[in-house]
Enzyme design. Structure first.
Site, PDB file in Angstrom:
ATOM      1  N   CYS A   1       5.270  -9.619 -10.176  1.00 44.22           N
ATOM      2  CA  CYS A   1       6.822  -9.897  -9.924  1.00 44.22           C
ATOM      3  C   CYS A   1       7.022 -11.273 -10.790  1.00 44.22           C
ATOM      4  CB  CYS A   1       7.120 -10.008  -8.289  1.00 44.22           C
ATOM      5  SG  CYS A   1       5.859 -11.037  -7.507  1.00 44.22           S
TER       6      CYS A   1
ATOM      7  N   CYS B   1       3.155  -7.551  -3.211  1.00 48.23           N
ATOM      8  CA  CYS B   1       4.148  -8.487  -3.008  1.00 48.23           C
ATOM      9  C   CYS B   1       5.263  -7.939  -2.183  1.00 48.23           C
ATOM     10  CB  CYS B   1       4.748  -9.014  -4.268  1.00 48.23           C
ATOM     11  SG  CYS B   1       6.355 -10.213  -3.865  1.00 48.23           S
ATOM     12  N   GLU B   2       5.630  -8.458  -1.196  1.00 55.83           N
ATOM     13  CA  GLU B   2       6.569  -7.975  -0.051  1.00 55.83           C
ATOM     14  C   GLU B   2       7.919  -8.070  -0.398  1.00 55.83           C
ATOM     15  OE1 GLU B   2       7.318 -11.149   3.585  1.00 55.83           O
ATOM     16  OE2 GLU B   2       5.457  -9.896   3.658  1.00 55.83           O
ATOM     17  N   HIS B   3       8.220  -8.953  -1.715  1.00 54.46           N
ATOM     18  CA  HIS B   3       9.430  -9.399  -1.898  1.00 54.46           C
ATOM     19  C   HIS B   3      10.121  -8.503  -3.158  1.00 54.46           C
ATOM     20  CE1 HIS B   3       8.002 -13.408  -0.523  1.00 54.46           C
ATOM     21  NE2 HIS B   3       8.901 -13.035   0.145  1.00 54.46           N
ATOM     22  N   HIS B   4       9.148  -7.882  -3.932  1.00 51.64           N
ATOM     23  CA  HIS B   4       9.535  -6.961  -4.857  1.00 51.64           C
ATOM     24  C   HIS B   4       8.678  -5.638  -5.161  1.00 51.64           C
ATOM     25  CE1 HIS B   4      11.144 -10.829  -6.427  1.00 51.64           C
ATOM     26  NE2 HIS B   4      12.177 -10.202  -6.751  1.00 51.64           N
TER      27      HIS B   4
ATOM     28  N   HIS C   1       0.552 -12.253  -9.796  1.00 52.04           N
ATOM     29  CA  HIS C   1       1.557 -11.557  -9.358  1.00 52.04           C
ATOM     30  C   HIS C   1       2.245 -10.862 -10.368  1.00 52.04           C
ATOM     31  CE1 HIS C   1       1.554 -13.540  -5.197  1.00 52.04           C
ATOM     32  NE2 HIS C   1       0.329 -14.195  -5.673  1.00 52.04           N
TER      33      HIS C   1
ATOM     34  N   GLN D   1       0.824 -14.406  -0.425  1.00 53.40           N
ATOM     35  CA  GLN D   1      -0.476 -14.489  -0.657  1.00 53.40           C
ATOM     36  C   GLN D   1      -0.874 -15.576   0.434  1.00 53.40           C
ATOM     37  OE1 GLN D   1      -1.775 -15.235  -4.656  1.00 53.40           O
ATOM     38  NE2 GLN D   1      -3.314 -16.771  -4.154  1.00 53.40           N
TER      39      GLN D   1
END
Length: 223
Positions: free
Chosen positions: A182, A111-114, A180, A152
């Protein structure tokens, strides 16, 4: 935070992407893999030291080096265009004009956010327009686009667009069902939920064809 910072933080916390293209800087490939590993190693050392970890401990001494190599060579290796699978296709000599489905392709992404793992399965299908592709190529395309910081929805679209280009047909579809971490290990900490995304192209937008694809991936193919 400013309004823009509030907005971008909300996007990340809600796992919302902004483009179907991986956001890369223009100078993304000016450094060699070895240069990137050296820089990341120093940054990981700084993170661990800041957290209070003792990097002289035998268990931690090589951790920054291992993490840096893993980032560049493995879990983010799909950022490197040189690792993109070759685009060889074959003439559909046996005139198979029905749907071909490759189901339960393993997805390991991040996941590119966390920067936490996304783990699941992809189901990919196409209807030939005169050419076919080797079965393992479909797995390799999924793996290539998975090995990068991802959202995703973007991953699903990128897989379909790449196969449409390779096969020269719009008749491609992909469904991904993934967990995920996260979501599962932080924030709401819901360990049961998974995320399903789908992209349907060409004939797969027709309800009957879409239904056929969905029926195929529900089949019990255990041996």
């Amino acid at each position: 935070m400013t309004n823009h910072e509030d907005f971008t933080d909300e996007l990340g916390n809600n796992h919302i992407g902004t483009s179907d293209q991986t956001p890369l800087r223009k100078d993304a490939f000016e450094k060699t893999d070895e240069e990137k590993i050296a820089i990341i190693k120093k940054n990981v050392e700084n993170i661990l030291t800041t957290l209070g970890m003792d990097l002289t401990d035998d268990s931690l001494q090589k951790t920054p080096d291992r993490v840096a190599k893993m980032f560049v060579k493995e879990i983010f290796g799909g950022l490197n265009p040189n690792k993109k699978p070759s685009s060889s296709t074959f003439e559909n000599k046996y005139k198979y004009n029905e749907m071909l489905v490759e189901k339960n392709i393993t997805v390991y992404s991040t996941c590119e956010h966390h920067l936490l793992p996304i783990v699941g399965r992809a189901h990919v299908a196409y209807i030939s327009n005169g050419t076919v592709v080797g079965l393992s190529k479909m797995n390799r395309i999924v793996d290539y686009f998975s090995k990068r910081p991802q959202v995703q929805e973007r991953l699903t679209i990128q897989i379909v667009k790449e196969l449409q280009k390779v096969l020269n047909t719009d008749n491609v579809a992909c469904i991904i069902d993934a967990k995920h971490l996260c979501v599962n290990s932080r924030g709401i900490r819901d360990i049961e939920s998974s995320t399903v995304t789908a992209e349907f192209g060409g004939k797969f937008k027709e309800e009957s064809v879409k239904r056929e694809f969905l029926d195929y991936i529900k089949m019990d193919t255990s041996f």
